[in-house]
Design an enzyme around this catalytic site. Structure first.
Site, short mmCIF file in Angstrom:
data_model
loop_
_atom_site.label_atom_id
_atom_site.label_comp_id
_atom_site.label_asym_id
_atom_site.label_seq_id
_atom_site.Cartn_x
_atom_site.Cartn_y
_atom_site.Cartn_z
N GLY A 455 0.84 -1.19 0.00
CA GLY A 455 0.00 0.00 0.00
C GLY A 455 0.88 1.24 0.00
O GLY A 455 1.74 1.40 0.85
N ASN A 486 -9.58 3.34 -10.61
CA ASN A 486 -10.81 3.52 -9.83
C ASN A 486 -10.89 4.90 -9.19
O ASN A 486 -11.99 5.42 -8.99
CB ASN A 486 -10.88 2.44 -8.75
N SER A 540 -18.86 5.11 -14.98
CA SER A 540 -20.04 5.54 -14.23
C SER A 540 -21.27 5.43 -15.12
O SER A 540 -21.18 5.60 -16.34
CB SER A 540 -19.86 6.99 -13.78
N TYR A 553 -18.49 16.01 -13.11
CA TYR A 553 -18.32 14.56 -12.93
C TYR A 553 -18.68 13.81 -14.22
O TYR A 553 -17.91 12.98 -14.71
CB TYR A 553 -19.20 14.08 -11.78
#
Ligand code: ZN
Length: 656
Positions: A455, A486, A540, A553
């Protein structure tokens, strides 16, 4: 070397098997004695069987158990008298031996008894401990190792010349032990292999091991063969592309993707830059136990193809009787040494690669100490080959499970600290991939603590930060096979007339520009992926069906969608496929708190439950649903598909 025996801890043990577990764990705690499933211990007990008859039982460490964490269930109970009869046979093929051990085990659920079981059975002591102690190997692996061992230990040990582990070794020990053992004998040294100690109690046998190895350590110090060459060495420039190219060649030789970990610490570099490196490293491993775990002998430089060719011809020349050597054979080396970057260790997963590196770390110390003592001498190639060939034969007997679908592969996931990104990490780890998880949230560093998870905190709008993160990923695992884009933000609802330029730019920077940076930086790495590169874009529902108040967006996701389609056209020839998912209304993410959900539901005049399932299928779409599909898109089901756009929204009337 110090005894770790503790009176208070040992007092917890209720019987001799528990004491056997306790001192086995003490041995396992010292990595200079045993490593990764190496070494074994045993206990002989007289027990009553179901008919009330006395039966002598050998409790021997089972395969698949590590001494450091072993439990009582890790010891296989085997009929001792029968084992002692087996030791009297003139010969017993190894496959037969494995079968005999399995069929004379008294517990159906027990693990397979160690290949050194018969040897343990032949030693006339209740407790027997066996390790591959580094200090002992540094002495035995020299031209006059046997003389040195006899000089050091006198009559406290029996000395056995090298014989491959298995029945022949057990038979030799059964013959040699009574011939050489005297009143002072407390152990047995197996040249080029390791050391045994034994005693009437768990403590006695364990502390004799410590005493014998301590004497070996002190001997090396006296002989000025203990101190290792001083470190302080720095790595040269490590080119990530070069590492990824090496990984591709190694994976091709292995016939499956491999993880490649680079170790450029000062100690490893000091070894890799020794003037006598070739003489040391091109001999075999320090104990046959290592070759079973690391497979190949170490390789200097990076000519993988020549190595694989040599290995195959060696195998063919020495195993003409083998029916199917080629199908079993994986001629890829498991490590390489180079002056610039130290050591690369390869494995079928991150854990295996880490084991190879740790075994070699100990080997480097043993080789250097042996060299200082009188010159390092490994076993002849022929003997090593036998061990490896034997292991291949054993592998055929073992019930091999199907490897994980993404074993040996590496996935990078952005925005991986929460929601869909975090669920993608879980889905990819579950399929055997090593995962590099990127996020601005520092929690990303500790989401998982395991070898196959890295990570990294990373601001994806900073190209320099992406470059650094990928360099670290390359050092850890050697490449990038899968990329899940993502990361994204969903700004507060705002009409176009009120939309600020800064807000627009911020959304574009994260949802669009950062993905261009990632794609651009990962392209040369994805191109080198052994099984072809794969990209999954988390798009999306707003791409096909934008919403009022979400101009920035919706526009950013539509532009990203177009970017992905162009990438599919441009990168198809490189074997890279890129597919998109269009989720909608995924509520189990960080932004959707109970309060926000309740407010939104009320806004539409719906209950929370009805709001969550407000789609054609009347089903709730969770992060996990999106992540499972994202992972499958990287797998064989989508092998022939690129530029697909798949909705994950429970069915949306505007999209349909
Ligand atoms: Zn051994």
């Amino acid at each position: 070397m110090q005894s770790l025996w503790d009176d208070r801890e040992s007092a917890q043990c209720r019987n001799e098997l528990e004491l056997r577990v306790y001192t086995s764990r003490l041995l396992g705690r010292d990595k200079t004695l045993v490593l990764h499933g190496g070494g074994n211990t045993s206990l002989k007990l007289a027990q009553k069987n179901l008919f009330g008859e006395d039966e002598n039982v050998l409790y021997i460490k089972g395969s698949g158990w590590d001494l450091e964490t072993i439990e009582a269930a890790g010891f296989a109970p085997v009929q001792l008298d029968y084992l002692q009869r087996l030791a009297q046979l003139d010969a017993l093929a190894d496959t037969q031996m494995v079968n005999q051990l399995a069929t004379h085990t008294l517990q159906a659920s027990a693990p397979a008894p160690s290949v050194e079981t018969i040897l343990h059975a032949c030693l006339p002591y209740k407790f027997v401990d066996h390790t591959h102690a580094d200090a002992v190997l540094a002495i035995t692996n020299t031209p006059d190792g046997e003389r040195r061992i006899r000089e050091l230990y006198g009559d406290s040990v029996v000395v056995i010349p090298y014989v491959m582990p298995g029945f022949d070794l057990a038979r030799l020990c059964a013959r040699e032990y009574p011939r050489q053992a005297g009143r002072n004998t407390i152990g047995m040294v197996l040249l080029h292999h390791g050391i045994f100690s034994f005693g009437d109690s768990a403590r006695q046998s364990y502390e004799r091991m410590i005493e014998l190895v301590d004497r070996a350590e002190r001997y090396l110090k006296q002989q000025r063969a203990w101190d290792l060459p001083q470190a302080g060495v720095r790595a040269g420039r490590i080119d990530p592309l070069q590492q990824a190219a090496l990984r591709r060649r190694l994976s091709a030789a292995a016939g499956a993707p491999l993880i490649l970990a680079t170790h450029a610490d000062a100690e490893t570099l000091a070894f890799a830059r020794r003037a006598d490196l070739a003489a040391l490293s091109q001999q075999g491993p320090i104990t046959p136990d290592h070759i079973i775990r690391t497979k190949r002998v170490p390789m200097l430089g990076i000519d993988v193809d020549a190595y694989a060719r040599d290995y195959r011809s060696y195998f063919d020349a020495h195993a003409p009787q083998a029916k199917e050597p080629k199908t079993m054979l994986d001629p890829a080396p498991r490590m390489a040494l180079a002056a610039e970057f130290g050591l690369v260790a390869a494995g079928k997963n991150a854990k295996d690669a880490a084991i190879v590196a740790e075994l070699y770390r100990h080997s480097m110390q043993v080789m250097q100490r042996a060299q200082a003592l009188g010159g390092y001498r490994a076993l002849p190639q022929r003997d090593l080959f036998e061990v490896e060939y034997w292991d291949l034969e054993q592998a055929k007997l073992r019930k091999g499970g199907k490897p994980a679908p993404f074993a040996g592969e590496i996935a990078v996931v952005t925005g991986a600290a929460s929601g869909i990104g975090k669920a993608c990490v879980t889905a990819l780890l579950a399929r055997g991939a090593a995962v590099v998880a990127l996020d601005v949230n520092p929690a990303i560093e500790t989401s998982y603590r395991r070898q196959d998870y890295l990570g990294l905190r990373c601001d994806l709008t900073d190209e320099g930060a992406i470059k650094l993160a990928l360099e670290r990923a390359l050092l850890a695992y050697g490449g990038v096979d899968m990329l899940v884009l993502n990361a994204g933000i969903f700004a507060a609802s705002r009409k176009i007339a009120e939309l600020g330029t800064d807000e627009w730019r911020k959304v574009m920077a994260i949802n669009l520009d950062a993905n261009l940076f990632m794609l651009r930086a990962c392209h040369p790495l994805l191109k080198l992926a052994p099984n072809g590169g794969r990209v999954v874009v988390i798009g999306s529902k707003n791409v096909p069906a934008p919403g009022p108040g979400a101009a920035a967006y919706s526009a950013s996701k539509a532009a990203l969608n177009q970017l992905a389609r162009v990438a599919a056209l441009e990168w198809g020839a490189d074997g890279i496929r890129i597919n998109s998912l269009h989720p909608n209304a995924v509520f189990d993410t960080g932004i959707w708190t109970e309060d926000v959900l309740a407010q939104r539901a009320k806004h539409y005049g719906l209950s929370v439950e009805a709001y969550k399932t407000n789609n054609v299928l009347k089903t709730e779409v969770r992060s996990r649903d999106v992540a499972e599909l994202a992972a499958e898109m990287c797998g064989p089901l989508f092998a022939k598909t690129t530029a697909a756009q798949v909705p994950v929204d429970g069915g949306n009337e505007r999209v349909i």
